[in-house]
Motif scaffolding. Structure first.
Motif, PDB file in Angstrom:
ATOM      1  N   ASP A 103       3.692   3.280  11.217  1.00 37.93           N
ATOM      2  CA  ASP A 103       2.519   4.093  11.524  1.00 37.93           C
ATOM      3  C   ASP A 103       1.572   4.013  10.324  1.00 37.93           C
ATOM      4  O   ASP A 103       1.820   3.288   9.352  1.00 37.93           O
ATOM      5  CB  ASP A 103       2.914   5.536  11.853  1.00 37.93           C
ATOM      6  N   ALA A 104       0.473   4.761  10.373  1.00 36.53           N
ATOM      7  CA  ALA A 104      -0.561   4.658   9.326  1.00 36.53           C
ATOM      8  C   ALA A 104      -0.017   5.031   7.948  1.00 36.53           C
ATOM      9  O   ALA A 104      -0.367   4.412   6.940  1.00 36.53           O
ATOM     10  CB  ALA A 104      -1.748   5.551   9.691  1.00 36.53           C
ATOM     11  N   ILE A 105       0.841   6.038   7.901  1.00 36.45           N
ATOM     12  CA  ILE A 105       1.388   6.478   6.605  1.00 36.45           C
ATOM     13  C   ILE A 105       2.333   5.424   6.051  1.00 36.45           C
ATOM     14  O   ILE A 105       2.299   5.107   4.848  1.00 36.45           O
ATOM     15  CB  ILE A 105       2.090   7.838   6.762  1.00 36.45           C
ATOM     16  N   GLN A 106       3.186   4.879   6.891  1.00 35.84           N
ATOM     17  CA  GLN A 106       4.121   3.844   6.422  1.00 35.84           C
ATOM     18  C   GLN A 106       3.372   2.590   5.981  1.00 35.84           C
ATOM     19  O   GLN A 106       3.737   1.953   4.989  1.00 35.84           O
ATOM     20  CB  GLN A 106       5.122   3.524   7.537  1.00 35.84           C
ATOM     21  N   ARG A 107       2.313   2.230   6.704  1.00 37.07           N
ATOM     22  CA  ARG A 107       1.515   1.062   6.311  1.00 37.07           C
ATOM     23  C   ARG A 107       0.790   1.334   4.995  1.00 37.07           C
ATOM     24  O   ARG A 107       0.669   0.450   4.151  1.00 37.07           O
ATOM     25  CB  ARG A 107       0.486   0.752   7.407  1.00 37.07           C
ATOM     26  N   CYS A 108       0.322   2.549   4.806  1.00 38.55           N
ATOM     27  CA  CYS A 108      -0.311   2.938   3.551  1.00 38.55           C
ATOM     28  C   CYS A 108       0.678   2.790   2.395  1.00 38.55           C
ATOM     29  O   CYS A 108       0.327   2.287   1.321  1.00 38.55           O
ATOM     30  CB  CYS A 108      -0.817   4.378   3.640  1.00 38.55           C
ATOM     31  N   ALA A 109       1.925   3.229   2.615  1.00 39.61           N
ATOM     32  CA  ALA A 109       2.952   3.097   1.584  1.00 39.61           C
ATOM     33  C   ALA A 109       3.182   1.624   1.233  1.00 39.61           C
ATOM     34  O   ALA A 109       3.361   1.273   0.061  1.00 39.61           O
ATOM     35  CB  ALA A 109       4.251   3.748   2.051  1.00 39.61           C
ATOM     36  N   SER A 110       3.154   0.751   2.237  1.00 38.87           N
ATOM     37  CA  SER A 110       3.323  -0.688   1.985  1.00 38.87           C
ATOM     38  C   SER A 110       2.198  -1.225   1.102  1.00 38.87           C
ATOM     39  O   SER A 110       2.439  -2.018   0.186  1.00 38.87           O
ATOM     40  CB  SER A 110       3.354  -1.454   3.310  1.00 38.87           C
ATOM     41  N   LEU A 111       0.981  -0.787   1.370  1.00 37.57           N
ATOM     42  CA  LEU A 111      -0.152  -1.216   0.547  1.00 37.57           C
ATOM     43  C   LEU A 111       0.011  -0.758  -0.896  1.00 37.57           C
ATOM     44  O   LEU A 111      -0.275  -1.508  -1.837  1.00 37.57           O
ATOM     45  CB  LEU A 111      -1.460  -0.668   1.126  1.00 37.57           C
ATOM     46  N   LEU A 112       0.463   0.471  -1.086  1.00 35.26           N
ATOM     47  CA  LEU A 112       0.654   1.003  -2.430  1.00 35.26           C
ATOM     48  C   LEU A 112       1.745   0.226  -3.171  1.00 35.26           C
ATOM     49  O   LEU A 112       1.627  -0.047  -4.373  1.00 35.26           O
ATOM     50  CB  LEU A 112       0.995   2.489  -2.358  1.00 35.26           C
ATOM     51  N   LYS A 113       2.795  -0.143  -2.455  1.00 36.74           N
ATOM     52  CA  LYS A 113       3.872  -0.937  -3.070  1.00 36.74           C
ATOM     53  C   LYS A 113       3.374  -2.311  -3.500  1.00 36.74           C
ATOM     54  O   LYS A 113       3.911  -2.917  -4.440  1.00 36.74           O
ATOM     55  CB  LYS A 113       5.037  -1.090  -2.092  1.00 36.74           C
ATOM     56  N   GLN A 114       2.344  -2.798  -2.822  1.00 39.04           N
ATOM     57  CA  GLN A 114       1.766  -4.101  -3.164  1.00 39.04           C
ATOM     58  C   GLN A 114       0.801  -4.022  -4.349  1.00 39.04           C
ATOM     59  O   GLN A 114       0.247  -5.037  -4.767  1.00 39.04           O
ATOM     60  CB  GLN A 114       1.017  -4.665  -1.952  1.00 39.04           C
ATOM     61  N   GLY A 115       0.575  -2.807  -4.862  1.00 44.34           N
ATOM     62  CA  GLY A 115      -0.347  -2.643  -5.980  1.00 44.34           C
ATOM     63  C   GLY A 115      -1.770  -2.338  -5.566  1.00 44.34           C
ATOM     64  O   GLY A 115      -2.675  -2.360  -6.401  1.00 44.34           O
ATOM     65  N   ARG A 116      -1.970  -2.033  -4.290  1.00 45.52           N
ATOM     66  CA  ARG A 116      -3.314  -1.712  -3.811  1.00 45.52           C
ATOM     67  C   ARG A 116      -3.714  -0.294  -4.245  1.00 45.52           C
ATOM     68  O   ARG A 116      -2.862   0.580  -4.431  1.00 45.52           O
ATOM     69  CB  ARG A 116      -3.371  -1.788  -2.291  1.00 45.52           C
ATOM     70  N   ILE A 117      -5.024  -0.072  -4.322  1.00 43.98           N
ATOM     71  CA  ILE A 117      -5.573   1.258  -4.582  1.00 43.98           C
ATOM     72  C   ILE A 117      -6.024   1.826  -3.239  1.00 43.98           C
ATOM     73  O   ILE A 117      -6.795   1.194  -2.516  1.00 43.98           O
ATOM     74  CB  ILE A 117      -6.766   1.192  -5.551  1.00 43.98           C
ATOM     75  N   VAL A 118      -5.529   3.022  -2.904  1.00 43.03           N
ATOM     76  CA  VAL A 118      -5.842   3.630  -1.620  1.00 43.03           C
ATOM     77  C   VAL A 118      -6.498   4.991  -1.840  1.00 43.03           C
ATOM     78  O   VAL A 118      -5.994   5.812  -2.615  1.00 43.03           O
ATOM     79  CB  VAL A 118      -4.581   3.809  -0.753  1.00 43.03           C
ATOM     80  N   ALA A 119      -7.615   5.210  -1.183  1.00 50.07           N
ATOM     81  CA  ALA A 119      -8.271   6.524  -1.185  1.00 50.07           C
ATOM     82  C   ALA A 119      -7.667   7.346  -0.055  1.00 50.07           C
ATOM     83  O   ALA A 119      -7.717   6.940   1.109  1.00 50.07           O
ATOM     84  CB  ALA A 119      -9.769   6.379  -1.002  1.00 50.07           C
ATOM     85  N   ILE A 120      -7.070   8.480  -0.404  1.00 47.92           N
ATOM     86  CA  ILE A 120      -6.343   9.300   0.564  1.00 47.92           C
ATOM     87  C   ILE A 120      -7.033  10.649   0.701  1.00 47.92           C
ATOM     88  O   ILE A 120      -7.248  11.361  -0.288  1.00 47.92           O
ATOM     89  CB  ILE A 120      -4.879   9.502   0.114  1.00 47.92           C
ATOM     90  N   LYS A 121      -7.384  11.004   1.916  1.00 47.91           N
ATOM     91  CA  LYS A 121      -8.019  12.293   2.182  1.00 47.91           C
ATOM     92  C   LYS A 121      -6.950  13.359   2.341  1.00 47.91           C
ATOM     93  O   LYS A 121      -6.128  13.296   3.253  1.00 47.91           O
ATOM     94  CB  LYS A 121      -8.888  12.218   3.442  1.00 47.91           C
ATOM     95  N   GLY A 122      -6.955  14.318   1.468  1.00 48.73           N
ATOM     96  CA  GLY A 122      -5.976  15.390   1.528  1.00 48.73           C
ATOM     97  C   GLY A 122      -6.569  16.664   2.085  1.00 48.73           C
ATOM     98  O   GLY A 122      -7.403  16.647   2.995  1.00 48.73           O
ATOM     99  N   ILE A 123      -6.171  17.811   1.507  1.00 51.14           N
ATOM    100  CA  ILE A 123      -6.641  19.104   1.987  1.00 51.14           C
ATOM    101  C   ILE A 123      -8.012  19.451   1.420  1.00 51.14           C
ATOM    102  O   ILE A 123      -8.893  19.904   2.134  1.00 51.14           O
ATOM    103  CB  ILE A 123      -5.609  20.208   1.636  1.00 51.14           C
ATOM    104  N   GLY A 124      -8.197  19.218   0.123  1.00 49.71           N
ATOM    105  CA  GLY A 124      -9.428  19.641  -0.519  1.00 49.71           C
ATOM    106  C   GLY A 124     -10.358  18.524  -0.908  1.00 49.71           C
ATOM    107  O   GLY A 124     -11.416  18.772  -1.502  1.00 49.71           O
ATOM    108  N   GLY A 125      -9.997  17.280  -0.613  1.00 47.42           N
ATOM    109  CA  GLY A 125     -10.831  16.150  -0.990  1.00 47.42           C
ATOM    110  C   GLY A 125     -10.032  14.867  -1.025  1.00 47.42           C
ATOM    111  O   GLY A 125      -8.837  14.839  -0.703  1.00 47.42           O
TER     112      GLY A 125
END
Length: 797
Positions: free
Chosen positions: A210-232
């Motif tokens: 899913d989107a979260i698992q794919r995001c984790a894969s990108l992070l493991k590859q050394g990618r920089i990911v902008a993540i929208k949380g609760i406050g920003g």
């Protein structure tokens, strides 16, 4: 206050505090049902209003049981009971619709995911399995999604998500923990995630991820990911990946300043840092703040660029289901730094994120729930084995502070705050509401964000101030804004001295009443203006809410280049050394020292002329600039600081190394010097000069002493000098309470050392803990001083 055991068969019960959006009405319902009582309960602008059919004993039992059953996110300030004017017939106990009345209740801060909701998202049969927006009345977003009070779904950013039948049934059931949980949602009816590349194209998912698992894969590859949380938005990267962290710093243009980290759980934090019981409780707190923790010597590896030169790391735990699900996929902590360009506010909008952050992030993990109020992560550290807030935002703001005794007749006041680490404060309805952390006011985007937040707080609370309190420094954006607002709203203006405001904020936190006697304030910071326009920063003030007397201060030393001296520590080093007897003499006496040769390559003739003529070289009694000067002398931070406080933080880190490696006898203080007026009864303040300290530092450098040891001796000198002078002043003025405040006293070595030495003289030490000692707490003190002035004026009118 009415007697809570008033006679009569029908009663009106007013509950004030943080009682909306926290499951308080269902708790009232459950307590009433258990006691077989009839009546109703509703939200309104003042909090919660209960009508109850009960005799005197039943009423007493109800009030006691209600206090005992207070929900985890709620705070009961008062329960006021009185007979209803006329009898009302109730068939049962019910929860009534909210009433729109004048606002006098507080907004509840956002809260980290509760254990029950975590269990939901980890349970495959549960309909909220892996749903990243799961929440209930015990957790989830509050301030970040609210538009106005009372806190109902229609007034939040969840209004556009119509609940499905299942969610609506939970929402309508008083026995369910999601009863009137305004952000209640599920995968069928609530917000959704999207994962896209920086160019805006969707990232394709498959049945395996899913989107979260794919995001984790990108992070493991050394990618920089902008993540929208609760406050920003946060910018996330694998904290163990040296290249990825370096790339993040390069793209964001954030060099040197420590980066915050998120760990999966406590065990992961413990693999890097020392985590005692107090720190553990802070990490697990519903506010889920960043906590500064001492690194272990043989800790697991993290990228060296996480916190260069520092002994502490800032860790937080996942505080939303999205973060929890993401961290479960990873074996290393994540860097989670604010999603913004340097000096700009954190981005909260999806479109703006793509525009502003696409040059930094490779990918974006976003959602379609709007963030109404930007909230940075709160930051805490430990002082004297107790928590102290460094930045008050998500999880803490805007929880109000009750006004101390004596301020009951204070008018409504808006306190504007300062120029850096800005917050503003609303004083009304017997309480102080300090805003979330806004930030520094130098950037136009930050100024716009400040005004937007101010408008929202005023709108949410229907707030119209009668007085506006502001800093007396005329160069501050916040001061100019306050003056403009005062004209627009026809308000009186109170210009408040910076360091007096620091002292008053600390007094308010400790609930000292209006008529309390003087407190001695040791207020150490970078810069603040006096009423006459002088630059202060190392102050010993004898003060009440109504006024203060300057008893002593650090020696005033020129800041060649004016504002540049706050960013180029070598300028302060030159000015301090020049005070020893002129630069020519000092450079001749210590010609063999590296710092003298290094400074000799700078335009010192120009600097000297500026100081002699008083051109762009204002004098300041600044404690912060003294730290800068010593750090420059020891070549820890010399040419330019990369972020505010860098020089002082590095100096503290080197001193901490010495306190570990050297014995107490080796860390002796340098000699001290105190200037007194020749006149025996003089009212002139005492002056702490640093000539012996500087001579000692130069001699230590000449003899080849370790610079860590010199840094420790510098700290030890300040501890002894400050504590001994404060003790002398307290005794001579019959004072027992001493407040240690100002940004410089967030230095743990200095604060703990001074406090311990003062306590040996049986003095009571007040250290800001709930609100920042730095300028983040300034507005709180401004509001208190303005209120005291208003009350005094009303008595003489």
């Amino acid at each position: 206050m009415p007697d809570p055991l008033s006679h009569g068969s029908c009663h009106s019960i007013r509950v004030r505090g943080l009682v909306q959006g926290v499951g308080f009405r269902p708790t009232v319902w459950q307590v009433a049902k258990a006691l077989k009582l009839k009546g109703d309960v509703r939200n309104d602008g003042e909090g919660v209003l209960i009508r109850l059919a009960a005799d005197q004993n039943e009423l007493a039992a109800f009030v006691q049981n209600l206090r005992n059953a207070c929900p985890p996110l709620a705070r009961i300030d008062t329960i006021e009971c009185q007979p209803l004017d006329e009898l009302v017939s109730f068939d049962d106990f019910s929860i009534a619709a909210s009433a729109e009345t004048d606002i006098a209740t507080g907004i509840v801060p956002d809260a980290a995911t509760c254990p029950d909701c975590l269990a939901d998202i980890e349970d495959p049969p549960n309909r909220r399995y892996r749903y990243p927006f799961t929440n209930c009345t015990h957790c989830g977003p509050r301030l970040s999604i609210i538009k106005q009070l009372p806190y109902d779904r229609a007034y939040t950013s969840m209004a556009e998500f119509e609940m499905c039948a299942y969610c609506q049934a939970e929402y309508d059931d008083p026995a369910d923990r999601r009863f009137h949980a305004q952000p209640n949602a599920c995968p069928d009816c609530g917000p959704q995630l999207s994962l896209i590349w920086a160019d805006g194209t969707p990232i394709m998912l498959d049945d395996e991820q899913d989107a979260i698992q794919r995001c984790a894969s990108l992070l493991k590859q050394g990618r920089i990911v902008a993540i929208k949380g609760i406050g920003g938005f946060h910018l996330a990267v694998d904290a163990s990946n040296e290249d990825a962290v370096a790339e993040l710093r390069a793209r964001k243009l954030r060099y040197g300043k420590p980066l915050a980290l998120m760990a999966r759980d406590l065990d992961m934090v413990r693999s890097f840092c020392k985590v005692g019981e107090i720190a553990e409780n802070l990490l697990l707190d519903r506010a889920a703040p960043i906590v500064l923790l001492e690194q272990k010597e043989n800790a697991a590896e993290l990228a060296s660029a996480i916190a260069p030169g520092q002994r502490r790391l800032g860790f937080m735990l996942p505080y939303s289901p999205l973060h929890s699900l993401l961290m479960q996929e990873l074996d290393h902590p994540l860097v989670m730094t604010s999603g913004n360009l340097s000096s700009e506010p954190q981005v909260i909008d999806n479109e703006e994120a793509l525009q502003r952050l696409s040059s930094i992030a490779d990918a974006f993990l976003m959602h379609d729930r709007a963030i109404i109020n930007r909230l940075d992560d709160s930051v805490l550290h430990l002082v004297d084995d107790r928590a102290a807030v460094l930045r008050r935002a998500r999880g803490f703001a805007p929880e109000p502070l009750p006004l101390p005794a004596g301020f009951e007749t204070a008018p409504d006041i808006l306190a504007i705050g300062g120029e850096v680490k800005n917050t503003f404060c609303l004083l009304e309805h017997g309480q102080l509401t300090l805003s979330h952390h806004i930030g520094d006011m130098e950037n136009p985007k930050q100024q716009k964000d400040y005004r937007r937040a101010l408008d929202l707080y005023a709108s949410v609370r229907n707030f119209e101030p009668q007085r506006i309190a502001l800093d007396c420094h005329q160069g501050y954006f916040s001061t100019r804004l306050g003056e403009t607002l005062a004209v627009e709203q026809d308000c009186l203006i109170d210009a408040i001295q910076h360091h007096h405001a620091h002292l008053a904020a600390c007094m308010a936190e400790y609930a000292l009443p209006l008529d309390h006697g003087p407190v001695l304030g040791v207020v150490l910071d970078g810069l603040g203006s006096s009423e006459e326009g002088e630059l202060w920063g190392g102050e010993f003030l004898l003060g009440t809410y109504q006024g203060y007397e300057r008893l002593a201060h650090f020696a005033s030393v020129a800041m060649p280049g004016g504002g540049k001296a706050s960013y180029e520590p070598w300028r302060n080093c030159f000015a301090q050394l020049r005070e020893l007897g002129g630069w020519e003499q000092i450079s001749a006496d210590y010609a063999d020292l590296e710092i003298i040769r290094w400074l000799g390559k700078k335009p010192l003739t120009q600097m000297n002329a500026m100081i002699e003529r008083g051109l762009n070289a204002p004098k300041a009694s600044s404690a912060g600039r003294l730290f800068d000067a010593v750090a420059a002398c020891l070549d820890m931070c010399r040419d330019q600081v990369r972020y505010e406080g860098e020089a002082a933080m590095l100096l503290q880190a080197h001193a901490e190394e010495a306190f570990v490696r050297y014995s107490e006898t080796q860390i002796e203080p340098y000699e001290k010097e105190l200037q007194r007026s020749c006149e025996e009864q003089s009212k002139e303040p005492l002056v702490l000069t640093w000539r012996p300290l500087w001579r000692g530092i130069l001699e230590d450098l000449r003899s080849g002493k370790d610079r860590d040891l010199i840094a420790a001796r510098f700290h030890q000198t300040l501890i002894v000098v400050i504590a001994d002078l404060a003790t002398e002043l307290a005794q001579s003025h019959s004072v027992k309470k001493i407040a240690l405040t100002g940004g410089v006293l967030q230095n743990v070595i200095l604060c703990e050392g001074v406090a311990a030495r003062l306590r040996k003289s049986d003095l009571e030490v007040l250290i800001p803990r709930l609100f920042p000692a730095n300028d983040g707490g300034l507005a709180l003190g401004q509001a208190m001083i303005s209120a005291a002035r208003a009350i005094a004026a009303s008595k003489t009118a």
